[in-house]
Design an enzyme around this catalytic site. Structure first.
Site: not given
Ligand SMILES: *Cc1c(COP(=O)(O)O)cnc(C)c1O
Length: 387
Positions: A201-203, A328
């Site tokens: 994931s990029a973030h 999350c």
């Protein structure tokens, strides 16, 4: 110094200014659709996507054709698990995973159970590690997938990926790993490690939110997936939808930066993390959760005896940003499923905090954090008032 000090980089990292700069033109003057193959706007967008794909592939030792862009690691996890489950239904319905996986994997597995799948959830030891013997013993003639994360988001514990991959290969079972926390932090190489499917994931590596990738091996074995998003047949037919060109440019740039600075950054982060950890471990009643050896350089998960993490965070909120468990699930009052799986009691899990450092963390910020944590822990734990 910007307050509160940000020590929650495993939840998300700030976008690196160099990444943002690379992305900006692709929102405005270079706005083309990468699938428009009849004009200049489309061609230049397709070129940018090609470069992003190469940058991602290069960081993880893959072929660019093996990179499928998604909206993030949650989608990549869903595509890997559901895509394999549907594609290989004729071969079997059994998946092996671990109790300490991210919710994106565990919830998807539960979903598959409702659709007739059989899931084995492996236990971990106090260090957070699986047993390879137990894993191999769980394999049956109907096992189609082993899904085990590279490094845990709450504790940073790294599983024995190469050994897992070798066992999977021996039994001709596809091996999928959620490497969202590992990519860019430690060397990850799909070829050397023997990985068949891998989420990132990029973030989590100084790129933008809403962009991720799934690595899908094309030979030895060629992994096939049933698409979970149907439409224009983008991404080798595995994930339709107009490509997020600025996001892909950002992820590509983030991967290029990670490739250039990963080993230096990893050393400096580890030094900072160790400094924070050693300082806090001096507090009576403070102990570390999980393996000290097999883990990511930027994170530590610590337990503060007699302090409820919720109370601690209320006292610390103005000064530092940390989390108990993963972002999350931090809205729920449930104790961390990861710490419980490692054998902590509910009370122990509820007195634990995760500190995760990043590219922009400074020693000065840590000194500030340490003094504020010392104060808050002293207020909550009467045994510590003397210090
Ligand atoms: C953050 C995270 C995810 C979810 O990634 P998104 O891109 O936010 O969907 C999945 N797995 C792990 C291990 C993570 O740390």
């Amino acid at each position: 110094m910007k307050l509160p000090v940000y020590l929650d980089n495993n939840a998300t990292t700030p976008c690196d200014p160099r990444v943002l700069e690379a992305m900006l033109p692709w929102f405005t003057e270079k706005f083309g659709n990468a699938a428009s193959n009849s004009h200049q706007y489309g061609w230049e967008a397709a070129e940018a996507v090609k470069m992003g794909r190469e940058q991602v592939a290069s960081l993880i030792g893959a072929d660019p054709k093996e990179i499928i862009f998604t909206s993030g690691a949650t989608e990549s996890d869903n595509l890997a698990l559901k895509g394999v489950f549907e594609m290989y239904a004729g071969k079997g319905d059994h998946i092996i995973t671990v109790r300490t996986e991210h919710k994106a994997v565990l919830d998807t597995c539960q979903h598959l159970e409702k659709r007739g799948g059989e899931i084995t959830y492996l236990n971990v030891n106090r260090q957070g590690l699986i047993s390879l013997e137990e894993m191999e013993a769980a394999i049956t003639g109907r096992t189609i997938l082993i899904a085990i994360m590279y490094a845990n988001n709450e504790t940073g514990v790294i599983q024995p990926i190469r050994e897992i991959a070798a066992i999977a290969k021996k039994h001709r079972i596809i091996f999928f790993t959620d490497a969202t926390q590992a990519v860019g932090k430690i060397p990850v190489n799909v070829t050397g490690d023997g990985i068949d499917l891998m989420s990132l994931s990029a973030h989590k590596l100084y790129g933008p939110k809403g962009l991720g990738a799934l690595y899908v091996r094309r030979k030895d074995p060629r992994v096939r997936l049933v698409a979970q998003m149907n439409g224009g047949n983008h991404e080798m037919g595995m994930r339709s939808g107009t490509l997020n060109v600025p996001g892909i440019v950002g992820l590509g740039k983030a991967c290029e930066l990670a490739a250039a600075c990963q080993s230096d950054e990893s050393n400096s982060l580890q030094a900072l993390r160790d400094y924070l950890e050693e300082s806090l471990l001096q507090l009576p009643g403070c102990s570390r959760n999980g393996s000290a050896v097999n883990r990511l350089p930027q994170v530590t998960n610590l337990q503060f005896a007699n302090c409820h993490s919720g109370e601690l965070m209320i006292r610390l909120n103005k000064h530092i940003a940390v989390s108990s468990g993963s972002a999350c699930s931090s809205v729920s009052p449930e104790p961390s499923h990861v710490l419980i799986a490692m054998g902590l009691t509910e009370a122990e899990a509820h007195s634990s905090l995760r500190f995760s450092l990043g590219r922009f963390t400074t020693r000065e910020e840590l000194d500030y954090a340490i003094s504020k944590i010392r104060e808050a822990v002293g207020q909550l734990n009467p045994d510590l008032r003397i210090i």
